[in-house]
Write a protein that holds these residues in place. Structure first.
Motif, PDB file in Angstrom:
ATOM      1  N   GLU A  31     -59.598  23.475  21.471  1.00  0.00           N
ATOM      2  CA  GLU A  31     -59.570  24.094  20.149  1.00  0.00           C
ATOM      3  C   GLU A  31     -60.907  23.915  19.436  1.00  0.00           C
ATOM      4  N   GLN A  32     -61.477  22.700  19.512  1.00  0.00           N
ATOM      5  CA  GLN A  32     -62.759  22.430  18.854  1.00  0.00           C
ATOM      6  C   GLN A  32     -63.899  23.204  19.531  1.00  0.00           C
ATOM      7  N   ILE A  33     -63.890  23.247  20.847  1.00  0.00           N
ATOM      8  CA  ILE A  33     -64.960  23.949  21.571  1.00  0.00           C
ATOM      9  C   ILE A  33     -64.908  25.439  21.258  1.00  0.00           C
ATOM     10  N   ALA A  34     -63.718  26.011  21.239  1.00  0.00           N
ATOM     11  CA  ALA A  34     -63.586  27.432  20.915  1.00  0.00           C
ATOM     12  C   ALA A  34     -64.030  27.706  19.487  1.00  0.00           C
ATOM     13  N   ALA A  35     -63.627  26.845  18.556  1.00  0.00           N
ATOM     14  CA  ALA A  35     -64.033  27.026  17.157  1.00  0.00           C
ATOM     15  C   ALA A  35     -65.549  26.937  17.024  1.00  0.00           C
ATOM     16  N   SER A  36     -66.172  26.031  17.788  1.00  0.00           N
ATOM     17  CA  SER A  36     -67.617  25.896  17.748  1.00  0.00           C
ATOM     18  C   SER A  36     -68.298  27.126  18.338  1.00  0.00           C
ATOM     19  N   ALA A  37     -67.694  27.715  19.365  1.00  0.00           N
ATOM     20  CA  ALA A  37     -68.224  28.959  19.936  1.00  0.00           C
ATOM     21  C   ALA A  37     -68.184  30.082  18.917  1.00  0.00           C
ATOM     22  N   VAL A  38     -67.094  30.189  18.201  1.00  0.00           N
ATOM     23  CA  VAL A  38     -66.955  31.223  17.178  1.00  0.00           C
ATOM     24  C   VAL A  38     -67.970  31.007  16.051  1.00  0.00           C
ATOM     25  N   GLU A  39     -68.149  29.741  15.653  1.00  0.00           N
ATOM     26  CA  GLU A  39     -69.133  29.413  14.627  1.00  0.00           C
ATOM     27  C   GLU A  39     -70.532  29.804  15.083  1.00  0.00           C
ATOM     28  N   ALA A  40     -70.882  29.470  16.316  1.00  0.00           N
ATOM     29  CA  ALA A  40     -72.215  29.774  16.833  1.00  0.00           C
ATOM     30  C   ALA A  40     -72.438  31.281  16.927  1.00  0.00           C
ATOM     31  N   ALA A  41     -71.421  32.007  17.389  1.00  0.00           N
ATOM     32  CA  ALA A  41     -71.541  33.459  17.488  1.00  0.00           C
ATOM     33  C   ALA A  41     -71.731  34.075  16.104  1.00  0.00           C
ATOM     34  N   GLY A  42     -70.989  33.567  15.117  1.00  0.00           N
ATOM     35  CA  GLY A  42     -71.131  34.074  13.762  1.00  0.00           C
ATOM     36  C   GLY A  42     -72.502  33.817  13.178  1.00  0.00           C
ATOM     37  N   ALA A  43     -73.144  32.748  13.643  1.00  0.00           N
ATOM     38  CA  ALA A  43     -74.484  32.404  13.144  1.00  0.00           C
ATOM     39  C   ALA A  43     -75.586  33.191  13.835  1.00  0.00           C
ATOM     40  N   GLY A  44     -75.278  33.861  14.956  1.00  0.00           N
ATOM     41  CA  GLY A  44     -76.279  34.677  15.619  1.00  0.00           C
ATOM     42  C   GLY A  44     -76.434  34.465  17.105  1.00  0.00           C
ATOM     43  N   ALA A  45     -75.656  33.580  17.716  1.00  0.00           N
ATOM     44  CA  ALA A  45     -75.747  33.382  19.167  1.00  0.00           C
ATOM     45  C   ALA A  45     -75.099  34.551  19.891  1.00  0.00           C
ATOM     46  N   ALA A  46     -75.821  35.125  20.834  1.00  0.00           N
ATOM     47  CA  ALA A  46     -75.250  36.182  21.673  1.00  0.00           C
ATOM     48  C   ALA A  46     -74.486  35.609  22.846  1.00  0.00           C
ATOM     49  N   VAL A  47     -74.833  34.381  23.239  1.00  0.00           N
ATOM     50  CA  VAL A  47     -74.257  33.731  24.414  1.00  0.00           C
ATOM     51  C   VAL A  47     -73.799  32.334  24.023  1.00  0.00           C
ATOM     52  N   VAL A  48     -72.645  31.910  24.533  1.00  0.00           N
ATOM     53  CA  VAL A  48     -72.232  30.512  24.394  1.00  0.00           C
ATOM     54  C   VAL A  48     -72.088  29.907  25.783  1.00  0.00           C
ATOM     55  N   HIS A  49     -72.709  28.739  25.942  1.00  0.00           N
ATOM     56  CA  HIS A  49     -72.672  27.997  27.209  1.00  0.00           C
ATOM     57  C   HIS A  49     -71.647  26.883  27.070  1.00  0.00           C
ATOM     58  N   ILE A  50     -70.657  26.871  27.967  1.00  0.00           N
ATOM     59  CA  ILE A  50     -69.464  26.056  27.759  1.00  0.00           C
ATOM     60  C   ILE A  50     -69.267  25.038  28.877  1.00  0.00           C
ATOM     61  N   HIS A  51     -69.163  23.779  28.493  1.00  0.00           N
ATOM     62  CA  HIS A  51     -68.560  22.711  29.276  1.00  0.00           C
ATOM     63  C   HIS A  51     -67.212  22.402  28.642  1.00  0.00           C
ATOM     64  N   VAL A  52     -66.360  21.677  29.373  1.00  0.00           N
ATOM     65  CA  VAL A  52     -65.147  21.147  28.757  1.00  0.00           C
ATOM     66  C   VAL A  52     -65.119  19.636  28.933  1.00  0.00           C
ATOM     67  N   ARG A  53     -64.314  18.994  28.088  1.00  0.00           N
ATOM     68  CA  ARG A  53     -64.174  17.542  28.101  1.00  0.00           C
ATOM     69  C   ARG A  53     -62.698  17.162  28.098  1.00  0.00           C
ATOM     70  N   ASP A  54     -62.402  15.982  28.611  1.00  0.00           N
ATOM     71  CA  ASP A  54     -61.053  15.437  28.531  1.00  0.00           C
ATOM     72  C   ASP A  54     -60.700  15.268  27.055  1.00  0.00           C
ATOM     73  N   PRO A  55     -59.640  15.931  26.586  1.00  0.00           N
ATOM     74  CA  PRO A  55     -59.326  15.855  25.153  1.00  0.00           C
ATOM     75  C   PRO A  55     -59.009  14.444  24.663  1.00  0.00           C
ATOM     76  N   GLU A  56     -58.565  13.570  25.563  1.00  0.00           N
ATOM     77  CA  GLU A  56     -58.207  12.206  25.163  1.00  0.00           C
ATOM     78  C   GLU A  56     -59.407  11.273  25.119  1.00  0.00           C
ATOM     79  N   THR A  57     -60.311  11.406  26.078  1.00  0.00           N
ATOM     80  CA  THR A  57     -61.415  10.450  26.203  1.00  0.00           C
ATOM     81  C   THR A  57     -62.776  11.017  25.808  1.00  0.00           C
TER      82      THR A  57
END
Length: 298
Positions: A31-57
């Motif tokens: 949820e946080q990574i997706a929200a950050s992608a949306v924030e970055a796109a709204g600010a002007g990023a054409a591309v988002v580069h995505i890793h994922v993390r264990d939500p617990e650790t």
């Protein structure tokens, strides 16, 4: 090489580094990574580069269900952005310096074959995925990506119709990426990311960047980034040499001295630098056209 007139900005959202405890803005959950992608796109990023993390650790993860959730959450918002998924996870090797063979791989090792780094790419078919183009001393551990791993990975990515972003951490890796092109394992236009300042790869030095740009194959699309406080100077360096740019919390946590940034704020700063140099910021559709990607689907 002329100044880039229309700059593609990539936001590297979270990475795999040990940064979660160093900034409250590093996204961890899907949820946080997706929200950050949306924030970055709204600010002007054409591309988002995505890793994922264990939500617990907060530890880096290769769990394909986490990638799927991130992409589904981005899509639900209707945000138009080019998706770039890492395929570099699975190359970490930690050894004892005195008895590497006797003790073998130590805690922190996550080492799999080239094809085993791609299941989430096969499932989700993003616009772009990364291909880390060689082995190197990555800080105090080893990153392993042998030539045969790379050939197998490049061939499979090509079969999937996904654009590989060729991650270049040193000059020999650029040499081998050109070999992949010569062998027909890469399609035009090629896409390079010149990664500067990672110990102990290519240093964040303008002369080194210039030499790497001079060594790129003809008609290549490229971007570069540098770590930490060099992130924003490198936006200007890249544009002045004819390239695109990458910013984000994967590579730098600060907006200014002592001020922790969000991904959106880093993209906003990159937009300001881009426009101050007389360039425009590429839209996602402009990025797709330049990079030879498929048009956006609903």
């Amino acid at each position: 090489m002329s100044v880039t007139e229309n700059v593609i900005i990539t936001a590297a959202l979270t990475g795999a580094g040990d940064t979660v405890g160093r900034s409250p803005h590093v996204p961890v959950t899907p949820e946080q990574i997706a929200a950050s992608a949306v924030e970055a796109a709204g600010a002007g990023a054409a591309v988002v580069h995505i890793h994922v993390r264990d939500p617990e650790t907060g530890a880096p993860s290769r769990d394909r269900t986490l990638y799927r959730e991130v992409l589904e959450r981005i899509k639900e918002t209707g945000t138009d952005v080019v998706i770039n998924l890492t395929a570099g996870m699975g190359g970490d090797l930690v050894l004892d310096a005195d008895q590497p063979l006797e003790k073998g791989a130590l805690d922190g090792t996550d080492l799999v074959g080239g094809l085993d780094r791609l299941p989430h790419v096969e499932d989700l078919l993003p616009d772009i995925c990364t291909l880390d183009c060689g082995s190197l001393n990555f800080g105090d551990q080893l990153y392993i990506s042998t030539t045969e791993m790379l050939r197998k990975g490049a061939r499979r990515i090509q079969e999937l119709g996904v654009k590989p972003e060729l991650e270049i951490f040193d000059t020999g890796q650029l040499w081998f990426a050109k070999q992949l092109l010569e062998e027909g394992l890469l399609d035009q236009p090629t896409l390079f990311q010149l990664c500067m300042g990672i110990p102990w790869g290519a240093p964040a030095d303008p002369g080194v960047l210039q030499s790497m740009v001079n060594f790129l194959p003809p008609n290549a699309q490229w971007a570069s980034f540098a770590l930490g406080r060099m992130q924003m100077p490198w936006v200007a360096q890249s544009i002045l040499l004819g390239g695109n740019v990458r910013v984000g919390l994967e590579d730098n946590l600060y907006l200014s001295r002592g001020v922790k940034a969000t991904n959106g704020q880093l993209v906003e700063r990159a937009v300001q630098i881009t426009e101050s140099l007389g360039a425009t910021v590429a839209s996602p559709d402009e990025a797709r056209a330049r990079l030879g990607l498929k048009p956006r689907t609903a």
